[in-house]
Write a protein that holds these residues in place. Sequence first.
Motif, PDB file in Angstrom:
ATOM      1  N   PHE A 242     -33.028 -30.634  33.561  1.00 41.21           N
ATOM      2  CA  PHE A 242     -33.413 -29.945  32.328  1.00 41.21           C
ATOM      3  C   PHE A 242     -33.584 -30.911  31.146  1.00 41.21           C
ATOM      4  CE2 PHE A 242     -31.118 -26.614  34.657  1.00 41.21           C
ATOM      5  CZ  PHE A 242     -31.946 -25.517  34.498  1.00 41.21           C
ATOM      6  N   GLN A 244     -34.054 -34.538  28.967  1.00 39.05           N
ATOM      7  CA  GLN A 244     -34.727 -35.840  28.920  1.00 39.05           C
ATOM      8  C   GLN A 244     -33.730 -36.964  28.711  1.00 39.05           C
ATOM      9  OE1 GLN A 244     -37.531 -35.405  25.728  1.00 39.05           O
ATOM     10  NE2 GLN A 244     -38.987 -34.186  26.943  1.00 39.05           N
ATOM     11  N   ASN A 281     -27.677 -32.498  23.072  1.00 40.58           N
ATOM     12  CA  ASN A 281     -28.336 -31.494  23.914  1.00 40.58           C
ATOM     13  C   ASN A 281     -27.575 -30.171  23.803  1.00 40.58           C
ATOM     14  OD1 ASN A 281     -30.334 -33.238  25.096  1.00 40.58           O
ATOM     15  ND2 ASN A 281     -28.718 -34.103  26.397  1.00 40.58           N
ATOM     16  N   LEU A 307     -35.250 -17.616  26.816  1.00 45.09           N
ATOM     17  CA  LEU A 307     -36.343 -18.419  27.362  1.00 45.09           C
ATOM     18  C   LEU A 307     -37.557 -18.407  26.432  1.00 45.09           C
ATOM     19  CD1 LEU A 307     -36.053 -17.423  31.133  1.00 45.09           C
ATOM     20  CD2 LEU A 307     -35.211 -19.484  30.006  1.00 45.09           C
ATOM     21  N   ILE A 310     -36.814 -20.808  23.585  1.00 44.94           N
ATOM     22  CA  ILE A 310     -36.987 -22.211  23.989  1.00 44.94           C
ATOM     23  C   ILE A 310     -38.459 -22.595  23.902  1.00 44.94           C
ATOM     24  CG2 ILE A 310     -36.889 -23.765  25.990  1.00 44.94           C
ATOM     25  CD1 ILE A 310     -34.290 -22.343  26.789  1.00 44.94           C
ATOM     26  N   ASP A 311     -39.297 -21.682  24.330  1.00 45.90           N
ATOM     27  CA  ASP A 311     -40.732 -21.945  24.267  1.00 45.90           C
ATOM     28  C   ASP A 311     -41.222 -21.968  22.822  1.00 45.90           C
ATOM     29  OD1 ASP A 311     -43.265 -22.116  26.026  1.00 45.90           O
ATOM     30  OD2 ASP A 311     -43.789 -20.576  24.555  1.00 45.90           O
ATOM     31  N   ASP A 314     -40.200 -25.110  21.295  1.00 42.13           N
ATOM     32  CA  ASP A 314     -40.571 -26.240  22.154  1.00 42.13           C
ATOM     33  C   ASP A 314     -39.365 -27.145  22.419  1.00 42.13           C
ATOM     34  OD1 ASP A 314     -42.097 -27.854  23.729  1.00 42.13           O
ATOM     35  OD2 ASP A 314     -43.079 -28.906  22.075  1.00 42.13           O
ATOM     36  N   TYR A 316     -38.055 -27.848  25.372  1.00 45.39           N
ATOM     37  CA  TYR A 316     -38.010 -28.384  26.730  1.00 45.39           C
ATOM     38  C   TYR A 316     -37.505 -29.825  26.708  1.00 45.39           C
ATOM     39  CZ  TYR A 316     -40.846 -24.271  27.624  1.00 45.39           C
ATOM     40  OH  TYR A 316     -41.296 -22.980  27.701  1.00 45.39           O
ATOM     41  N   GLY A 317     -36.548 -30.117  27.574  1.00 49.12           N
ATOM     42  CA  GLY A 317     -35.947 -31.452  27.609  1.00 49.12           C
ATOM     43  C   GLY A 317     -34.717 -31.559  26.733  1.00 49.12           C
TER      44      GLY A 317
END
Length: 716
Positions: A242, A244, A281, A307, A310-311, A314, A316-317
């Motif tokens: 999940f 980065q 994180n 979810l 999160i989108d 943005d 992600y990571g």
Amino acid sequence: MYICLISVHGLIRGHDLELGRDADTGGQTKYVVDLAKALAELDAVTQVDLVTRRVVDPDISDDYAELIEPISSKARIVRVDAGPDGYLMKETLWDHLDSFMDNLLNWLNDQPRMPDIVHSHYADAGYVGVRLSHLLGVPLVHTGHSLGRDKRHQLLAKGLSGREIDQRYNMDRRIEAEEELLANADLVITSTHNEIDEQYSLYNYYQPDNMAVIPPGTDLTQFYPPETTANEIPFAKSLGRFLQQPDKPIILALSRPDERKNILTLLEVYGESSQLQNAANLVIVAGNRDDIRDMESGPQSVMTELLMMIDLYDLYGHVAIPKRHLAKEVSDIYRLAALSKGVFVNPALTEPFGLTLLEAAASGLPLIATENGGPVDIIGNCNNGLLVDPLDKKAIRSSLLKILHDNTLWQKFSRNGLNGVRKHYSWKAHAQKYFSRIEPLPAGYDRLPTKPPKHVKHRYRDRAIFTDLDQNLLGNPSGLKKFIEVVRQNRKCATFGIATGRRLDDALTVMKKFSIPIPDVLITSLGTKIHYTQGLSIDDFWIEHIDHLWQPKSVRRVMANLPGIKAQSKREQSYFKIAYHYDPNKAPSVDEINTLLHKEELTCNVIHAFGQFLDILPSRASKGQALRYVAQRLDIPLENILVAGGSGADEDMMRGNTLAVVVANRHHEELSHMVDHERIYLANSSHALGILEAIDHYDFFQRCNVPEEQEEQEEQ
């Protein structure tokens, strides 16, 4: 001491608890298992039984169908049947609690000894606990875990109507059960002072002197600071896909995907702050899921929103929301966050206690937690974190950054948490304090006898018929004659009992007038007196038992001058039965009358019948409680007792494991909510003919056999 813990709902087993599986399998299930283990470690405790509902369901583990599961040398989980085999959420269990109680009593009757203490957990177990403690004559201890009035206030604030709340959560029944158990409990154990001051104070029967703050412990053999590197913790690999930069500090949230847990606000705070995203994180562990589409509507809505957010931001990571984790991995998740120099966050709108806060603190994590509820005490005792308003996003953000950016403060909070949990929140300390509070309680109680009175014959009878007098037996002379003949034909194996609201002298006068023979058991004055055999010997044990906390003069004082309420004639009154005529157009509602009595700290049983009669009895007295006591003494299984009733006064006789009939002339609206119960038969015939119809319906005398030697003794 033998302690019986009761926790009805959810999925309870002694290993690999499925915490977060749903709203019913959370902190309470872990609490009661750990409590049972801790109490069993005490030398002064001989046995601890944790009683829960047995579940036989192909969609869950077979573990929950096992009748007995040992969890230590002196502790075990006992599973009792109640209602259908499959798994049920707690809101749908209410109609099956009487059956749960009756089945538990059957199981206890087969044990070498009865418990010395009954300790109920949550309102549904409280309902069972009140009745069980009354029948056994032992003290009742209760732990609420969460309270209906507090939840109702929260749901109203969210915009739900009172009707919606009651339909969805059975809230009226829950609150009524909580009021009843607060009136009857010898001790209420809470986790925090906030629980007493802010939640229990909402109840009419509020007695803070009867409450003790004993915070739950945490398992220090499972939750402890990291002793390895992050690379040696397998769960780190689950997060790697999940994130980065997986080596950054972790902001950890661990809870059910429940709107009240407020993790959506935490994600908003993180999504709106580039500083937080650069510093750490975010890891949200929100139960287990296979397919969001298969989740219940509430958790599904929360997960979908997470979810989508999160989108939207943005992230992600930067954010991890793993789909699955094992119960045994939870401690590793805390240690992984501690190794990263992260922070544990509980942003719930309100938190009754906060067991996850203790687990995180025992693992070396600093805390940020809601200022509403238990975290106030935890952080106050341990000085290991910061309290925040869960709706103040700015305060949450600044608190997170303060701890993440100040290593000295992080070390201080981590160290204080480790020391504070050991000092204030170990299970050993909890068990010792708990025992010191419950040890004196049994001395104030006299056990009810379970052996039959010496003068009662026919102890081998394996079944019984109990009926009200008026309108069941009276009203159809030819039907009554047939009924009496059937009773006489089966007298060798069936006890005949009458349970009436009338006083003894009044009942005998009516019985003589209509040639009704003296029953083997005569329960009079709505269950306040019990008489046996032709001699009508009174059960003195029952008289002493129901006198517990009874204050008739105070009851009459509270009821005096209430509109629409008028005392019935003296012939309807007795020391244990205060009888009124009730005008529903003028009088306060029954709920309002209960409220008045509770506010005066009066422990009573208020019975409303036929819309026009109101009787107030001791809390331990009713037709149903008297019937169960008699069944205990005569060793007759409730499953073999046919009960004929038809008003609110008869309801608790007809609930649970008894076989019941409502004759045609008594299909009264007071019992309309019980028509779907599988053990209640609505007869097509009226009066005594309706009882005969039920005898045929249940095939009641099919297996009514008497051993030959006993039959010979009877004839002699």
